[in-house]
Design a protein around this motif. Structure first.
Motif, PDB file in Angstrom:
ATOM      1  N   SER A  19       0.832  -1.206   0.000  1.00 24.04           N
ATOM      2  CA  SER A  19       0.000   0.000   0.000  1.00 24.04           C
ATOM      3  C   SER A  19       0.864   1.253   0.000  1.00 24.04           C
ATOM      4  CB  SER A  19      -0.921  -0.004   1.228  1.00 24.04           C
ATOM      5  OG  SER A  19      -2.022   0.855   1.045  1.00 24.04           O
ATOM      6  N   ASP A  20       0.261   2.363  -0.414  1.00 20.93           N
ATOM      7  CA  ASP A  20       0.791   3.711  -0.213  1.00 20.93           C
ATOM      8  C   ASP A  20       2.207   3.901  -0.754  1.00 20.93           C
ATOM      9  OD1 ASP A  20      -1.305   5.187   1.747  1.00 20.93           O
ATOM     10  OD2 ASP A  20      -1.200   3.054   2.243  1.00 20.93           O
ATOM     11  N   THR A  21       2.338   3.715  -2.066  1.00 21.72           N
ATOM     12  CA  THR A  21       3.630   3.942  -2.719  1.00 21.72           C
ATOM     13  C   THR A  21       3.849   5.403  -3.094  1.00 21.72           C
ATOM     14  OG1 THR A  21       2.550   3.196  -4.765  1.00 21.72           O
ATOM     15  CG2 THR A  21       3.952   1.606  -3.607  1.00 21.72           C
ATOM     16  N   HIS A  22       2.788   6.178  -3.271  1.00 24.74           N
ATOM     17  CA  HIS A  22       2.872   7.634  -3.497  1.00 24.74           C
ATOM     18  C   HIS A  22       3.880   8.000  -4.592  1.00 24.74           C
ATOM     19  CE1 HIS A  22       0.307   9.097  -0.179  1.00 24.74           C
ATOM     20  NE2 HIS A  22       0.691   7.989   0.438  1.00 24.74           N
ATOM     21  N   LEU A  23       3.787   7.313  -5.714  1.00 24.78           N
ATOM     22  CA  LEU A  23       4.682   7.630  -6.827  1.00 24.78           C
ATOM     23  C   LEU A  23       4.335   8.990  -7.428  1.00 24.78           C
ATOM     24  CD1 LEU A  23       4.737   4.064  -8.303  1.00 24.78           C
ATOM     25  CD2 LEU A  23       6.784   5.329  -7.626  1.00 24.78           C
ATOM     26  N   GLY A  24       5.366   9.680  -7.921  1.00 27.58           N
ATOM     27  CA  GLY A  24       5.190  10.988  -8.531  1.00 27.58           C
ATOM     28  C   GLY A  24       5.178  10.907 -10.047  1.00 27.58           C
ATOM     29  N   GLU A  25       5.311  12.058 -10.684  1.00 30.84           N
ATOM     30  CA  GLU A  25       5.259  12.120 -12.142  1.00 30.84           C
ATOM     31  C   GLU A  25       6.554  11.670 -12.796  1.00 30.84           C
ATOM     32  OE1 GLU A  25       4.104  16.153 -13.060  1.00 30.84           O
ATOM     33  OE2 GLU A  25       2.006  15.506 -13.277  1.00 30.84           O
ATOM     34  N   HIS A 212      -3.559   3.328   3.926  1.00 34.44           N
ATOM     35  CA  HIS A 212      -3.759   4.692   4.421  1.00 34.44           C
ATOM     36  C   HIS A 212      -2.915   5.060   5.643  1.00 34.44           C
ATOM     37  CE1 HIS A 212      -5.700   8.497   4.195  1.00 34.44           C
ATOM     38  NE2 HIS A 212      -6.563   8.331   5.189  1.00 34.44           N
ATOM     39  N   ILE A 213      -2.687   4.143   6.574  1.00 33.73           N
ATOM     40  CA  ILE A 213      -1.998   4.510   7.815  1.00 33.73           C
ATOM     41  C   ILE A 213      -0.495   4.241   7.743  1.00 33.73           C
ATOM     42  CG2 ILE A 213      -4.076   4.165   9.165  1.00 33.73           C
ATOM     43  CD1 ILE A 213      -2.789   1.580  10.269  1.00 33.73           C
ATOM     44  N   HIS A 214      -0.010   3.756   6.583  1.00 31.63           N
ATOM     45  CA  HIS A 214       1.433   3.604   6.341  1.00 31.63           C
ATOM     46  C   HIS A 214       2.107   2.679   7.358  1.00 31.63           C
ATOM     47  CE1 HIS A 214       2.431   7.169   3.510  1.00 31.63           C
ATOM     48  NE2 HIS A 214       1.129   6.955   3.472  1.00 31.63           N
ATOM     49  N   HIS A 215       1.373   1.783   7.930  1.00 29.87           N
ATOM     50  CA  HIS A 215       1.940   0.934   8.978  1.00 29.87           C
ATOM     51  C   HIS A 215       1.189  -0.394   8.995  1.00 29.87           C
ATOM     52  CE1 HIS A 215       3.998  -0.054  12.724  1.00 29.87           C
ATOM     53  NE2 HIS A 215       4.603   1.126  12.706  1.00 29.87           N
ATOM     54  N   ARG A 216       1.894  -1.426   9.424  1.00 29.06           N
ATOM     55  CA  ARG A 216       1.261  -2.719   9.591  1.00 29.06           C
ATOM     56  C   ARG A 216       0.490  -2.746  10.910  1.00 29.06           C
ATOM     57  NH1 ARG A 216       5.365  -5.038   9.021  1.00 29.06           N
ATOM     58  NH2 ARG A 216       5.215  -5.800   6.886  1.00 29.06           N
ATOM     59  N   LEU A 217      -0.751  -3.223  10.862  1.00 32.50           N
ATOM     60  CA  LEU A 217      -1.580  -3.301  12.054  1.00 32.50           C
ATOM     61  C   LEU A 217      -2.620  -4.401  11.852  1.00 32.50           C
ATOM     62  CD1 LEU A 217      -2.999  -0.402  14.134  1.00 32.50           C
ATOM     63  CD2 LEU A 217      -4.606  -2.123  13.267  1.00 32.50           C
ATOM     64  N   VAL A 218      -2.940  -5.112  12.918  1.00 31.29           N
ATOM     65  CA  VAL A 218      -3.986  -6.141  12.883  1.00 31.29           C
ATOM     66  C   VAL A 218      -4.957  -5.862  14.015  1.00 31.29           C
ATOM     67  CG1 VAL A 218      -4.517  -8.593  13.035  1.00 31.29           C
ATOM     68  CG2 VAL A 218      -2.421  -7.860  11.875  1.00 31.29           C
ATOM     69  N   PRO A 232       6.137   1.590   1.734  1.00 30.83           N
ATOM     70  CA  PRO A 232       7.591   1.522   1.534  1.00 30.83           C
ATOM     71  C   PRO A 232       8.277   2.878   1.696  1.00 30.83           C
ATOM     72  CG  PRO A 232       6.475   1.528  -0.577  1.00 30.83           C
ATOM     73  CD  PRO A 232       5.403   1.452   0.465  1.00 30.83           C
ATOM     74  N   ILE A 233       7.497   3.957   1.776  1.00 30.82           N
ATOM     75  CA  ILE A 233       8.066   5.301   1.839  1.00 30.82           C
ATOM     76  C   ILE A 233       8.403   5.689   3.267  1.00 30.82           C
ATOM     77  CG2 ILE A 233       7.770   7.680   1.102  1.00 30.82           C
ATOM     78  CD1 ILE A 233       7.565   5.447  -1.116  1.00 30.82           C
ATOM     79  N   CYS A 234       7.440   5.539   4.162  1.00 37.20           N
ATOM     80  CA  CYS A 234       7.637   5.843   5.572  1.00 37.20           C
ATOM     81  C   CYS A 234       6.527   5.183   6.357  1.00 37.20           C
ATOM     82  CB  CYS A 234       7.661   7.345   5.828  1.00 37.20           C
ATOM     83  SG  CYS A 234       6.049   8.127   5.644  1.00 37.20           S
ATOM     84  N   GLN A 235       6.729   5.060   7.659  1.00 36.76           N
ATOM     85  CA  GLN A 235       5.694   4.506   8.525  1.00 36.76           C
ATOM     86  C   GLN A 235       5.241   5.574   9.518  1.00 36.76           C
ATOM     87  OE1 GLN A 235       6.646   0.717  10.243  1.00 36.76           O
ATOM     88  NE2 GLN A 235       7.094  -0.226   8.269  1.00 36.76           N
ATOM     89  N   CYS A 249      11.128   7.238   8.318  1.00 33.38           N
ATOM     90  CA  CYS A 249      11.443   6.879   6.932  1.00 33.38           C
ATOM     91  C   CYS A 249      12.612   5.908   6.830  1.00 33.38           C
ATOM     92  CB  CYS A 249      11.745   8.132   6.116  1.00 33.38           C
ATOM     93  SG  CYS A 249      10.301   9.206   5.904  1.00 33.38           S
ATOM     94  N   ASN A 250      13.232   5.600   7.944  1.00 31.68           N
ATOM     95  CA  ASN A 250      14.353   4.663   7.937  1.00 31.68           C
ATOM     96  C   ASN A 250      13.820   3.242   8.095  1.00 31.68           C
ATOM     97  OD1 ASN A 250      17.072   3.860   7.877  1.00 31.68           O
ATOM     98  ND2 ASN A 250      17.172   3.855  10.115  1.00 31.68           N
ATOM     99  N   VAL A 251      13.041   2.815   7.099  1.00 34.29           N
ATOM    100  CA  VAL A 251      12.364   1.522   7.179  1.00 34.29           C
ATOM    101  C   VAL A 251      12.773   0.647   5.991  1.00 34.29           C
ATOM    102  CG1 VAL A 251      10.412   2.400   8.485  1.00 34.29           C
ATOM    103  CG2 VAL A 251      10.341   2.461   5.985  1.00 34.29           C
ATOM    104  N   PRO A 252      12.883  -0.653   6.215  1.00 33.48           N
ATOM    105  CA  PRO A 252      13.200  -1.562   5.114  1.00 33.48           C
ATOM    106  C   PRO A 252      11.975  -1.813   4.247  1.00 33.48           C
ATOM    107  CG  PRO A 252      12.858  -2.809   7.114  1.00 33.48           C
ATOM    108  CD  PRO A 252      12.759  -1.354   7.497  1.00 33.48           C
TER     109      PRO A 252
END
Length: 275
Positions: A19-25, A212-218, A232-235, A249-252
């Protein structure tokens, strides 16, 4: 008599949730001081090097940061290197028509049946799958909206496939996540009605997969499983004490690996060794 091997209920279905790759132009676009093209490239490499069986990849929205033609052309280009079929869900940064274009042009082989707005459903094995477009108006962004059309599609899907095992993909978290800033700023409007609809009609819903929340959650609420995939951009921060947004943003590169078998669901976190 069917053997265990050819019984569709016992056949494993495995997919990857991102989710949430937020690619640009273009390939130089920067968000949160990160190059989103490079971060997404790293994610695709991690998925391609993953050796377990994968039937498809689902991207639960915010595919791009600004919904321009150039951005979606870049999406099509970068994900063409993915070794698996991919399907997309509309996020608040996306346009439904562009998501429909991606899904129709990626030659995934799925028989997608369109519903209203950007929603669609399809079958995979004996599982019934719904992608529900809950993108709201600019006035309520970054909230989504579970309005009349979304409720109509959800009720139809749940009643049409009453006894079948079902999974649902959507972008926005419908219920409280016990994170003050997310509960205040990011939830689906009328999300409790979404949840109540599942309780009323949702026999055999195995899970709801969100972004949407940029993080893993259950979260399991009233027997309904909700799970989100990391960006993949930030959590974003998800502590129950967090009153405002912060991010790391220092996430694998990482993703969720989902296995469905015997109408049960298994979720595994797959993470590369370094950012």
């Amino acid at each position: 008599m069917s053997t265990k091997t050819d019984d569709p209920i016992s056949r494993k279905v495995s997919f990857i949730h991102i989710s949430d790759t937020h690619l640009g132009e273009n390939k130089d676009f920067i968000l949160y001081n990160q190059n989103t093209y490079q971060k997404t490239t790293n994610l695709i490499k991690a998925i391609n090097s993953f050796s377990a069986p994968v039937d498809f990849v689902i991207h639960t929205g915010d595919v791009v940061n600004e919904p321009t033609k150039a951005s979606y052309e870049l999406v099509k280009d970068i994900f063409s290197s993915l070794n698996h079929p991919i399907l997309y869900v509309t996020g608040n940064h996306d346009y439904p028509e562009h998501i429909s274009w991606l899904n129709s042009s990626n030659q995934s082989g799925f028989d997608l049946v369109p519903l209203t707005a950007g929603s669609y459903h399809f079958n995979y094995g004996h599982y019934k799958v719904l992608s529900l477009d809950c993108k709201g108006s600019p006035q309520i962004d970054p909230h989504g909206d579970f309005g009349y059309l979304q409720e109509k599609d959800l009720v139809w899907f749940l009643r049409r496939f009453d006894d079948d095992p079902k999974i649902i993909f959507t972008h926005f978290p419908p219920v409280s996540l016990d994170v003050p800033w997310i509960d205040r700023e990011m939830l689906l409007f009328n999300g409790e009605r979404f949840h109540d609809t599942l309780l009323k009609y949702g026999n055999n819903v195995l899970g709801v997969f969100i972004g949407h929340i940029h993080h893993r959650l259950v979260l399991n609420k009233d027997g309904i499983l909700y799970t989100s995939a990391p960006s993949p951009i930030c959590q974003f921060n998800i502590s129950p004490l967090d009153q405002k947004v912060a991010f790391d943003c220092n996430v694998p590169a990482s993703f969720n690996y989902i296995t469905l078998v015997n109408n049960n669901i298994l979720i595994k976190e797959i993470t590369t060794e370094s950012p």
